[in-house]
Enzyme design. Structure first.
Site, PDB file in Angstrom:
ATOM      1  N   GLY A  29      61.761-129.883  10.396  1.00 26.33           N
ATOM      2  CA  GLY A  29      62.392-130.129  11.684  1.00 26.33           C
ATOM      3  C   GLY A  29      61.409-129.671  12.747  1.00 26.33           C
ATOM      4  N   ASP A  42      60.365-136.115  16.833  1.00 22.97           N
ATOM      5  CA  ASP A  42      59.235-135.249  16.476  1.00 22.97           C
ATOM      6  C   ASP A  42      58.129-135.310  17.515  1.00 22.97           C
ATOM      7  OD1 ASP A  42      60.682-135.945  13.845  1.00 22.97           O
ATOM      8  OD2 ASP A  42      59.489-134.155  13.425  1.00 22.97           O
TER       9      ASP A  42
END
Ligand code: MRU
Length: 351
Positions: free
Chosen positions: A51, A242
Site C-alpha cells: 500500500g 500509487d
C-alpha cells in the site's frame, strides 16, 4: 474495535520497527520485528508491508534503522552511509511515489544537518521526521475520509479494488477511509470488493478489514465487476492510487483502469482517493509512470499451487494507469479535485 496497525515504531532512538505481515492475512495476524534495512527491503518487495502510504512510512523508519547501525561513526561518514541506505530502500518497488517522497524527506534531514556533534543526534532527528510522516498520514487519511464520505452520501453500494484501508496506510486508509467515515456518520454502505488478482489484496485484506469493522462486504472476482454494475448494485467506484500525475492520471493496482472504463460505460462515478504524498507533479502524462513488473509465479503458482503448464509465458504488470478523463474526482486531504485536470490538480496540491 481495535485499529489495524500495519506499521509501528517501538521504543525510542534505540527502538525497532514492527510490521504486521500482510502476506499471512487473513489466516494469521502476525507482527514481525525489523532491525535492519535488508530485512525491511525484503518485506517491501514481498508485500509483507504494502500500500503506497504504508511503504513510505516503513521506508522512513528504515532510514532510522540504517542510521542506528552507523551511530558510532563521525557525522560526515555516517551521513554518507545513511544516504546510501535511503538509495537502497528506494530500489525496492518502483511505482508508488510515496516511497520516494518519504525517503526524500529523510535525506533532507541528513543534508540539512552536516554540523551535528555526533550521529546519535542525527538518529534522533531522523526518528522525529519518520514519526512526523507517520502522524501526517494519519491526519491526511481522516481528512480524505470526511471529503469522501460526503461524496458517497447518496450511494447504497460501492465497488472497490485492491486494499486501501488501515493496512495500506497509518490508520483509516484512503478509499476505505471514505467508507469507514460514512459508517462513523451512521451511513453503512454495502461494499463490493474485487478479489484483485493475482495477489488477492481485495479478498485477503479488504474483506478482512471490512469484517473487522462490521461493514457488509460482498467479495467478487475481478471479472464480475461489469455484471455488478449492470445490475445496479453500486452507485460509485472508489479506489486508491500509487502515483498521480500533474494532470490527474492515476496509477493503481492492475485492474483499476478496466474498472474506470466500465464505470464510464455504466455512468457510475469513479473516485480516486489519495493524499498529497501520492502526487508526482514532476510528471504530467501517466505513460511516464514506471510500472512494476512482478514474477510469473504470482500468476502460474498463485498461493503456491501450480495453475498453468510449465514454461507458460506470463505478463504480470502490478499496476495500470487510469487517464484523468475517466476519473470523476480525486479526493485528497485538501479537498476534492473535480473536474480532474492539470489546473485543478496544481491548484489544490501545490497550494
Ligand atoms: O501492490 P500493492 O498491494 O502495494 O498495491 C497497493 C495499491 O494498489 C493500493 O490501491 C494503493 O497503494 C493505494 S493504498 C491506500
Amino acid at each position: 474495535m481495535s485499529e489495524v496497525v500495519s506499521v509501528a515504531w517501538k521504543g525510542d532512538v534505540d527502538g525497532h520497527l514492527e510490521l504486521l505481515d500482510q502476506t499471512m492475512l487473513p489466516l494469521c495476524v502476525e507482527v514481525k520485528t525489523y532491525q535492519d534495512t535488508a530485512t525491511l527491503f525484503e518485506a517491501i518487495v514481498s508485500l509483507r508491508v504494502r500500500g503506497a502510504p504504508a511503504i513510505g512510512i516503513a521506508a522512513a523508519y528504515g532510514a532510522v534503522l540504517g542510521a542506528q547501525k552507523v551511530a558510532h561513526l563521525p557525522i560526515a561518514e555516517s551521513s554518507m552511509e545513511i544516504l546510501k541506505e535511503c538509495d537502497y530502500l528506494a530500489t525496492s518497488r518502483p511505482t508508488a511515489v510515496n516511497l520516494f517522497w518519504a525517503l526524500d524527506r529523510m535525506r533532507g534531514v541528513v543534508r540539512r544537518n552536516p554540523g551535528l556533534r555526533d550521529t546519535h543526534e542525527l538518529v534522533r532527528l531522523l526518528l522525529r521526521e519518520a514519526r512526523l510522516i507517520h502522524d501526517e498520514d494519519r491526519q491526511m487519511c481522516h481528512a480524505i475520509g470526511e471529503f469522501g464520505a460526503a461524496l458517497l452520501r447518496e450511494a447504497t453500494g460501492v465497488l472497490t479494488h485492491c486494499n486501501t484501508g488501515g493496512l495500506a496506510t497509518s490508520e483509516y486508509g484512503t478509499a476505505l477511509s471514505a467508507i469507514f467515515t460514512a459508517q462513523d456518520q451512521g451511513h453503512v454502505l454495502q461494499v463490493y470488493a474485487d478479489e484483485t488478482r493475482p495477489l488477492l489484496q481485495g479478498a485477503r485484506l479488504t474483506a478482512w478489514e471490512l469484517q473487522q469493522r462490521q461493514i457488509p462486504c460482498t467479495l467478487i472476482c475481478d471479472s464480475m465487476a461489469a455484471q455488478v454494475m449492470r445490475e445496479g448494485r453500486v452507485q460509485a467506484v472508489i479506489v486508491g492510487a500509487d502515483r498521480i500525475t500533474a494532470r490527474g492520471d492515476a496509477a493503481n493496482k492492475i485492474g483499476t483502469y478496466g474498472l474506470a472504463v466500465l464505470a464510464k460505460y455504466h455512468s457510475i462515478p469513479f473516485y480516486v482517493a489519495a493524499p498529497r504524498s501520492t502526487f508526482d507533479l514532476s510528471i504530467v502524462d501517466g505513460s511516464q509512470i514506471p510500472i512494476e513488473q512482478r514474477k510469473s509465479a504470482e500468476i502460474t503458482h498463485g498461493l503456491g499451487v501450480q495453475t498453468a503448464p510449465n514454461d507458460t509465458t506470463v505478463y504480470n504488470p502490478a499496476f495500470d494507469v487510469t487517464p484523468s478523463e475517466l476519473i470523476t474526482a480525486i479526493i485528497t486531504e485538501r479537498g476534492v479535485i473535480a473536474p480532474v485536470c492539470e489546473d485543478r490538480v496544481r491548484a489544490i496540491i501545490s497550494s
